[in-house]
Design a protein around this motif. Structure first.
Motif, PDB file in Angstrom:
ATOM      1  N   PHE A  34      -8.258  13.343   1.952  1.00 34.85           N
ATOM      2  CA  PHE A  34      -7.532  11.772   2.112  1.00 34.85           C
ATOM      3  C   PHE A  34      -6.291  12.288   1.661  1.00 34.85           C
ATOM      4  O   PHE A  34      -6.587  12.996   0.224  1.00 34.85           O
ATOM      5  N   TYR A  36      -3.737   9.203   1.103  1.00 35.87           N
ATOM      6  CA  TYR A  36      -3.291   7.959   1.366  1.00 35.87           C
ATOM      7  C   TYR A  36      -1.322   8.035   0.908  1.00 35.87           C
ATOM      8  O   TYR A  36      -0.967   8.771   0.316  1.00 35.87           O
ATOM      9  N   GLN A  38       0.706   4.920  -1.408  1.00 36.52           N
ATOM     10  CA  GLN A  38       1.527   4.258  -2.010  1.00 36.52           C
ATOM     11  C   GLN A  38       2.361   3.816  -2.533  1.00 36.52           C
ATOM     12  O   GLN A  38       3.423   4.669  -2.642  1.00 36.52           O
ATOM     13  N   GLY A  41       3.746  -0.319  -7.201  1.00 34.79           N
ATOM     14  CA  GLY A  41       3.153  -1.611  -7.882  1.00 34.79           C
ATOM     15  C   GLY A  41       2.013  -1.779  -6.823  1.00 34.79           C
ATOM     16  O   GLY A  41       1.278  -2.878  -7.441  1.00 34.79           O
ATOM     17  N   LYS A  42       1.400  -1.599  -6.211  1.00 35.51           N
ATOM     18  CA  LYS A  42       0.244  -1.547  -5.057  1.00 35.51           C
ATOM     19  C   LYS A  42      -0.610  -0.163  -4.930  1.00 35.51           C
ATOM     20  O   LYS A  42      -0.501   0.225  -5.807  1.00 35.51           O
ATOM     21  N   GLY A  43      -1.728  -0.816  -4.541  1.00 34.66           N
ATOM     22  CA  GLY A  43      -3.030   0.419  -4.487  1.00 34.66           C
ATOM     23  C   GLY A  43      -2.395   1.098  -3.507  1.00 34.66           C
ATOM     24  O   GLY A  43      -2.027   0.516  -3.160  1.00 34.66           O
ATOM     25  N   PRO A  44      -3.669   2.417  -3.820  1.00 30.78           N
ATOM     26  CA  PRO A  44      -3.166   3.224  -2.799  1.00 30.78           C
ATOM     27  C   PRO A  44      -4.022   2.269  -1.393  1.00 30.78           C
ATOM     28  O   PRO A  44      -5.008   2.639  -1.234  1.00 30.78           O
ATOM     29  N   PHE A  46      -5.262   3.525   2.578  1.00 36.35           N
ATOM     30  CA  PHE A  46      -6.108   5.004   3.115  1.00 36.35           C
ATOM     31  C   PHE A  46      -5.002   4.907   3.878  1.00 36.35           C
ATOM     32  O   PHE A  46      -4.951   4.534   4.789  1.00 36.35           O
ATOM     33  N   THR A  49      -8.864  11.294   6.436  1.00 34.69           N
ATOM     34  CA  THR A  49      -9.677  11.541   6.454  1.00 34.69           C
ATOM     35  C   THR A  49      -9.719  12.566   7.164  1.00 34.69           C
ATOM     36  O   THR A  49      -9.846  12.605   8.571  1.00 34.69           O
ATOM     37  N   LEU A  87      -0.120  10.299  -1.328  1.00 31.22           N
ATOM     38  CA  LEU A  87      -1.079  10.778  -2.561  1.00 31.22           C
ATOM     39  C   LEU A  87      -2.372  12.125  -1.372  1.00 31.22           C
ATOM     40  O   LEU A  87      -2.951  11.081   0.118  1.00 31.22           O
ATOM     41  N   LEU A  97     -13.206  10.727  -5.838  1.00 33.65           N
ATOM     42  CA  LEU A  97     -12.486  11.849  -5.091  1.00 33.65           C
ATOM     43  C   LEU A  97     -11.341  12.424  -6.756  1.00 33.65           C
ATOM     44  O   LEU A  97     -11.442  11.814  -7.074  1.00 33.65           O
ATOM     45  N   PHE A  99      -8.046  13.425  -7.271  1.00 37.17           N
ATOM     46  CA  PHE A  99      -6.244  13.505  -6.840  1.00 37.17           C
ATOM     47  C   PHE A  99      -4.900  14.451  -7.159  1.00 37.17           C
ATOM     48  O   PHE A  99      -5.156  14.560  -8.030  1.00 37.17           O
ATOM     49  N   GLY A 100      -4.487  14.781  -6.271  1.00 35.55           N
ATOM     50  CA  GLY A 100      -3.324  14.759  -6.581  1.00 35.55           C
ATOM     51  C   GLY A 100      -2.130  14.545  -7.117  1.00 35.55           C
ATOM     52  O   GLY A 100      -2.470  12.982  -7.377  1.00 35.55           O
ATOM     53  N   THR A 101      -1.132  14.664  -7.693  1.00 40.58           N
ATOM     54  CA  THR A 101      -0.133  13.807  -8.617  1.00 40.58           C
ATOM     55  C   THR A 101       0.809  13.461  -7.452  1.00 40.58           C
ATOM     56  O   THR A 101       1.458  12.381  -8.115  1.00 40.58           O
TER      57      THR A 101
END
Lengths: 109, 113
Positions: A34, A36, A38, A41-44, A46, A49, A87, A97, A99-101
């Motif tokens: 996946f 993403y 980001q 201040g916000k969520g990831p 999408f 896939t 991400l 999931l 995640f990488g950094t």
């Protein structure tokens, strides 16, 4: 142990300068790779896939590809609004999931 | 609403106090996940719900952390006796659009002083 590694950690591009972000993974029983985006201040958000090696998906200036060991996010002729943290995550044998950094991308006008 | 919502957006609390974080999922999404994002680190999985049950709690860092989900909808993450290391952004994600696809809320920024 399942692991996702992204490189580079940070990337600075000039507007219009194409490049690629890398995501390498070691996951037993991969169930999707996946991507993403980001913003601060916000969520990831999408993006894509990918499920099998050789698969490619595109959205505007972004194209994601997948091999058996890594995925690439290609950015063609980026614009300043593409600046964000990208991400990568793998779906493993459980539903979580991994995640990488992330890669922090800055596109300068 | 159209997306995942979380409340509060920001929470500042004193060390030792309990906090509750709320997640309202996308309507119809049966899977719900909590993650934590600390400064300079990736997203860390905490817990997964399918309906009201939690088949995977493996990411909860200690017994001070708990979560519940009621009616297959709203979820609450509770942190008891907060510590400074609990300071992070807590993200909720829900799934239902495809295998493993997860859609994230805006997060709750928790600061423990």
């Amino acid at each position: 142990e399942d692991q996702v590694t992204q490189s580079p950690e940070a990337l600075r591009l000039q507007e219009g300068e194409s490049s690629s972000l890398n995501c390498s993974y070691t996951v037993s029983g991969l169930r999707g790779l996946f991507w993403y985006r980001q913003d601060p201040g916000k969520g990831p958000e999408f993006l894509f896939t990918l499920y099998s090696a050789g698969e490619e998906k595109e959205k505007e200036r972004l194209k994601a590809t997948l091999t058996k060991k890594e995925s690439f996010l290609h950015i063609t002729a980026p614009k300043p609004e593409d600046s964000a943290t990208y991400l990568c995550a793998s779906g493993g044998a459980t539903n979580k999931l991994i995640f990488g950094t992330g890669t922090l991308l800055a596109v300068q006008p | 609403g159209a997306g995942v919502s979380q409340s509060p957006s920001n929470k500042v609390t004193e060390k030792g106090k309990d906090v509750e974080l709320r997640c309202d999922p996308i309507s119809g999404h049966t899977a719900l996940y909590w993650y934590r994002q600390s400064l300079g680190q990736g997203l860390e999985f905490l817990i997964y719900f399918q309906g009201n049950s939690a088949p995977d709690k493996s990411g909860l860092p200690s017994d001070r952390f708990s979560a519940e989900r009621t009616g297959g909808s709203v979820s609450t993450l509770t942190i008891q006796r907060t510590q400074q290391e609990d300071s992070a952004v807590y993200l909720c994600a829900t799934g239902g659009g495809g295998p493993y696809e997860q859609y994230f809320g805006p997060g709750t920024r928790l600061t423990v002083t």
